[in-house]
Design a protein around this motif. Structure first.
Motif, PDB file in Angstrom:
ATOM      1  N   GLN A   1       2.672   7.197  -2.955  1.00  0.00           N
ATOM      2  CA  GLN A   1       0.607   7.159  -3.493  1.00  0.00           C
ATOM      3  C   GLN A   1       1.094   6.207  -2.156  1.00  0.00           C
ATOM      4  O   GLN A   1       1.392   5.369  -2.759  1.00  0.00           O
ATOM      5  N   THR A   2      -0.712   6.542  -1.889  1.00  0.00           N
ATOM      6  CA  THR A   2      -0.607   5.640  -0.883  1.00  0.00           C
ATOM      7  C   THR A   2      -2.697   6.022  -0.565  1.00  0.00           C
ATOM      8  O   THR A   2      -3.372   6.423  -1.279  1.00  0.00           O
ATOM      9  N   SER A   3      -3.093   4.828  -0.319  1.00  0.00           N
ATOM     10  CA  SER A   3      -4.673   5.001   0.666  1.00  0.00           C
ATOM     11  C   SER A   3      -4.536   4.984   1.589  1.00  0.00           C
ATOM     12  O   SER A   3      -3.922   3.862   2.290  1.00  0.00           O
TER      13      SER A   3
ATOM     14  N   ILE B   1       5.896  21.131  -4.214  1.00  0.00           N
ATOM     15  CA  ILE B   1       5.264  20.315  -3.478  1.00  0.00           C
ATOM     16  C   ILE B   1       3.997  20.422  -4.154  1.00  0.00           C
ATOM     17  O   ILE B   1       3.088  21.435  -3.652  1.00  0.00           O
ATOM     18  N   VAL B   2       3.211  18.904  -4.489  1.00  0.00           N
ATOM     19  CA  VAL B   2       1.151  19.321  -4.143  1.00  0.00           C
ATOM     20  C   VAL B   2       1.044  17.952  -3.374  1.00  0.00           C
ATOM     21  O   VAL B   2       1.951  16.671  -3.599  1.00  0.00           O
ATOM     22  N   LEU B   3       0.630  18.158  -3.419  1.00  0.00           N
ATOM     23  CA  LEU B   3      -0.610  16.921  -1.601  1.00  0.00           C
ATOM     24  C   LEU B   3      -2.161  16.767  -3.003  1.00  0.00           C
ATOM     25  O   LEU B   3      -2.622  18.472  -3.455  1.00  0.00           O
ATOM     26  N   SER B   4      -2.354  15.796  -2.544  1.00  0.00           N
ATOM     27  CA  SER B   4      -4.103  15.627  -3.733  1.00  0.00           C
ATOM     28  C   SER B   4      -4.617  13.914  -2.875  1.00  0.00           C
ATOM     29  O   SER B   4      -3.858  13.284  -2.345  1.00  0.00           O
ATOM     30  N   VAL B   5      -5.566  14.449  -2.351  1.00  0.00           N
ATOM     31  CA  VAL B   5      -6.312  13.576  -1.607  1.00  0.00           C
ATOM     32  C   VAL B   5      -7.794  13.338  -2.469  1.00  0.00           C
ATOM     33  O   VAL B   5      -8.395  13.517  -3.029  1.00  0.00           O
TER      34      VAL B   5
ATOM     35  N   ALA C   1     -11.289   4.156   1.954  1.00  0.00           N
ATOM     36  CA  ALA C   1     -11.485   4.608   0.914  1.00  0.00           C
ATOM     37  C   ALA C   1     -10.477   6.053   0.233  1.00  0.00           C
ATOM     38  O   ALA C   1     -11.169   5.983  -1.229  1.00  0.00           O
ATOM     39  N   PHE C   2      -9.445   6.352   0.664  1.00  0.00           N
ATOM     40  CA  PHE C   2      -9.560   7.620  -0.161  1.00  0.00           C
ATOM     41  C   PHE C   2      -7.933   7.513  -0.329  1.00  0.00           C
ATOM     42  O   PHE C   2      -7.366   7.117   0.087  1.00  0.00           O
ATOM     43  N   ASN C   3      -7.457   7.663  -1.649  1.00  0.00           N
ATOM     44  CA  ASN C   3      -6.101   7.628  -2.029  1.00  0.00           C
ATOM     45  C   ASN C   3      -5.300   9.351  -2.214  1.00  0.00           C
ATOM     46  O   ASN C   3      -5.503  10.002  -2.380  1.00  0.00           O
ATOM     47  N   ILE C   4      -4.103   9.065  -1.770  1.00  0.00           N
ATOM     48  CA  ILE C   4      -3.601   9.786  -1.610  1.00  0.00           C
ATOM     49  C   ILE C   4      -1.984   9.811  -1.774  1.00  0.00           C
ATOM     50  O   ILE C   4      -1.001   9.250  -2.494  1.00  0.00           O
TER      51      ILE C   4
ATOM     52  N   ASN D   1       0.767  -1.087   0.164  1.00  0.00           N
ATOM     53  CA  ASN D   1      -0.317  -0.323   0.151  1.00  0.00           C
ATOM     54  C   ASN D   1       0.924   1.495   0.077  1.00  0.00           C
ATOM     55  O   ASN D   1       0.148   2.680   0.235  1.00  0.00           O
ATOM     56  N   HIS D   2       2.326   1.372  -0.456  1.00  0.00           N
ATOM     57  CA  HIS D   2       3.052   2.270  -0.470  1.00  0.00           C
ATOM     58  C   HIS D   2       4.222   1.942  -1.644  1.00  0.00           C
ATOM     59  O   HIS D   2       4.904   1.396  -1.676  1.00  0.00           O
TER      60      HIS D   2
END
Length: 231
Positions: A195-197, A221-225, A200-203, A160-161
Motif C-alpha cells: 500500500q502506498t499513495s 493479483i489485484v490492483l486498485s487505485v 491524492a491517490f491511494n494505491i 509512505n510504503h
C-alpha cells in the motif's frame, strides 16, 4: 460503488440533527472485486464508490456500491452504520451493522442480507494488528448463519510504503443450506498487499488466494487505485 451520490444521502438525513460531521466520498478502480478471496465480477474489473459521514463522537454512517456479475445481477449496493472508539493509544474497536443489497433483475433482491461486525485494532511499534469478526444470520437471503474471522497486520517498510498481511476463515453454520463447493462448509483466504499513495491517490497491489478449487477464487493479483474527496 456507483450511482450513489444522490440516493445514498437519503439515510444520512436521519442524522442531520447531530453534531458537525465530516462528509466524504471515495472512488475506486480495481482490476477485480474480490470478497474474502472470491471474485464478485467473474475476474473482471470493478468501478466502486462510497459516501461516508462521520461524527466527532466516533459514530458514522455510509453507503458503498460496486458492479458485480452474478448472472443478471450487476450492482451491489450496501449501507452501514457503526461507531469507532479508541480505548487508549493502543487499542480501538469499530463495530456496527451493514446491509448488502443486489440489483439488476427482479430476483436480485432475494440475495439481500444483514451483517453485524466488530473490528479490534492494536497499535504498537511494529505496526497495527487487527482482529476482525463478521456475522450474518441470513447469509445471501437463504436463512443461514455465516461467520468470518480475520487476523491482519500492517507495518510500514518505509515512509509512505506499507505491507498488510491477512488471513481469514469463512464458515457456514448450516451446511445443509449453504456449501461453498461439494461438501465444504468453510474455506480460508490469505492476502498480502503493498500500500502506498501518490499525490491524492491511494494505491494497493495485492496477491491473494483461497483453498477453494474454483476459478473465481484461485491465486490472483489485484490492483486498485482510489481517491477520496471531502464534501
Amino acid at each position: 460503488m456507483k450511482k450513489i451520490n444522490k440516493i445514498a444521502l437519503l439515510p444520512l438525513a436521519l442524522f442531520s440533527g447531530l453534531s458537525m460531521a465530516d462528509l466524504s466520498t471515495t472512488i475506486t478502480a480495481a482490476s477485480d472485486y474480490t470478497f474474502n478471496g472470491v471474485s464478485q465480477t467473474q475476474n473482471d474489473p470493478a468501478i466502486q464508490g462510497s459516501i461516508d459521514k462521520s461524527f466527532d463522537s466516533g459514530f458514522y454512517v455510509g453507503s458503498w456500491a460496486s458492479n458485480v456479475d452474478f448472472g443478471d445481477t450487476d450492482i451491489e449496493w450496501d449501507f452501514y452504520i457503526g461507531k469507532y472508539h479508541e480505548f487508549n493509544t493502543a487499542w480501538s474497536v469499530d463495530y456496527g451493522v451493514a446491509y448488502y443489497t443486489y440489483h439488476g433483475a427482479s430476483e436480485s433482491s432475494d440475495g439481500n442480507y444483514p451483517e453485524a461486525y466488530a473490528k479490534f485494532g492494536y497499535n504498537n511499534a511494529l505496526g497495527k494488528t487487527e482482529f476482525n469478526f463478521w456475522y450474518s444470520w441470513d447469509y445471501f437471503g437463504v436463512d443461514v448463519g455465516h461467520t468470518i474471522a480475520m487476523v491482519a497486520h500492517t507495518f510500514e517498510i518505509a515512509p509512505n510504503h506499507s505491507v498488510r498481511a491477512s488471513f481469514d476463515v469463512s464458515n457456514s453454520l448450516d451446511g445443509d443450506k449453504w456449501l461453498w463447493k461439494d461438501d465444504e462448509k468453510s474455506y480460508h483466504h490469505y492476502r498480502l498487499a503493498y500500500q502506498t499513495s501518490l499525490d491524492a491517490f491511494n494505491i494497493e497491489l495485492a496477491a491473494e488466494n483461497t483453498n477453494l478449487d474454483i476459478d473465481t477464487a484461485d491465486e490472483r493479483i489485484v490492483l486498485s487505485v482510489s481517491r477520496t474527496f471531502s464534501m
